[in-house]
Design an enzyme around this catalytic site. Structure first.
Site, short mmCIF file in Angstrom:
data_model
loop_
_atom_site.label_atom_id
_atom_site.label_comp_id
_atom_site.label_asym_id
_atom_site.label_seq_id
_atom_site.Cartn_x
_atom_site.Cartn_y
_atom_site.Cartn_z
N ASP A 89 13.75 17.35 26.50
CA ASP A 89 13.84 18.71 25.96
C ASP A 89 15.31 19.09 25.86
O ASP A 89 16.14 18.59 26.62
CB ASP A 89 13.11 19.71 26.86
CG ASP A 89 11.60 19.50 26.87
OD1 ASP A 89 11.05 19.12 25.82
OD2 ASP A 89 10.98 19.75 27.92
N ASP B 134 7.64 20.17 20.43
CA ASP B 134 6.93 21.31 21.00
C ASP B 134 6.81 22.44 19.98
O ASP B 134 5.77 23.09 19.88
CB ASP B 134 7.67 21.83 22.24
CG ASP B 134 7.74 20.81 23.36
OD1 ASP B 134 6.88 19.91 23.43
OD2 ASP B 134 8.68 20.90 24.18
#
Length: 190
Positions: A141, A160
């Protein structure tokens, strides 16, 4: 189905649209992860690079769980669920003909792009032997979003974002675009 959602695009065209969204979406996710981790290094090695000071920045992180870090260490389970979801999406689109809806084709193409990006990470294809072993099935991330120092959203990535946009489109479809079933008990026309 609403005319604004249905178009004259043949099923083959919908398959191409779905594949392009999934492949390009997954590719952009993987490219941005690679580029950002090469630029900003592994988590904890560099300070946050702020785009909008105190609110939006770039900070590398590895999520060894799922949403909000839940299920830490269960990467193999999440990878398996991702494969099942991807197969289910293709069956729904092309066997049960959900691809007749441009809206559903687009939404599920975005979801599949997100699945591709995060599945690559879950399978440990980015991991290297000198990384911590718990990162092997972790998802990279890099997007940081916060309202203040105490109100932070967990770091996320393009995959995401694709998953969330696709899921929101599905929710919108189910609430606002789905036609109600015909009432079979209506005898007023008899």
């Amino acid at each position: 189905m609403s005319e604004s959602i249905q178009t004259a695009m043949p099923l083959r065209g919908r398959a191409v649209l779905y594949a392009l969204l999934a492949i390009i979406g997954g590719g952009i996710d993987l490219w941005t992860k690679q580029a950002v981790f090469a630029w900003r290094s592994l988590p904890g090695q560099k300070d946050i690079w702020w785009v909008v000071d105190g609110y939006f920045g770039i900070e590398t992180a590895v999520n060894i769980g799922a949403v909000f870090g839940l299920g830490a260490g269960q990467g193999t389970v999440f990878a398996g669920l991702s494969v099942i979801a991807a197969i289910g999406i293709m069956v729904w689109l092309f066997w049960f003909r959900a691809a007749e809806s441009l809206w559903l084709t687009t939404a599920l193409g975005l979801v599949s792009g997100g699945i591709i990006g995060n599945l690559y990470d879950r399978l440990g294809m980015w991991w290297q032997p000198h990384y911590p072993p718990e990162w092997r099935s972790g998802v990279r991330d890099w997007i940081l979003w916060q309202a203040s120092d105490t109100m932070k959203w967990p770091n996320f990535n393009i995959a995401d974002s694709l998953l969330v946009v696709g899921a929101c489109m599905l929710m919108y479809q189910s609430i606002f675009l789905a036609e109600p079933p015909a009432d079979e008990s209506d005898t007023s026309s008899q």
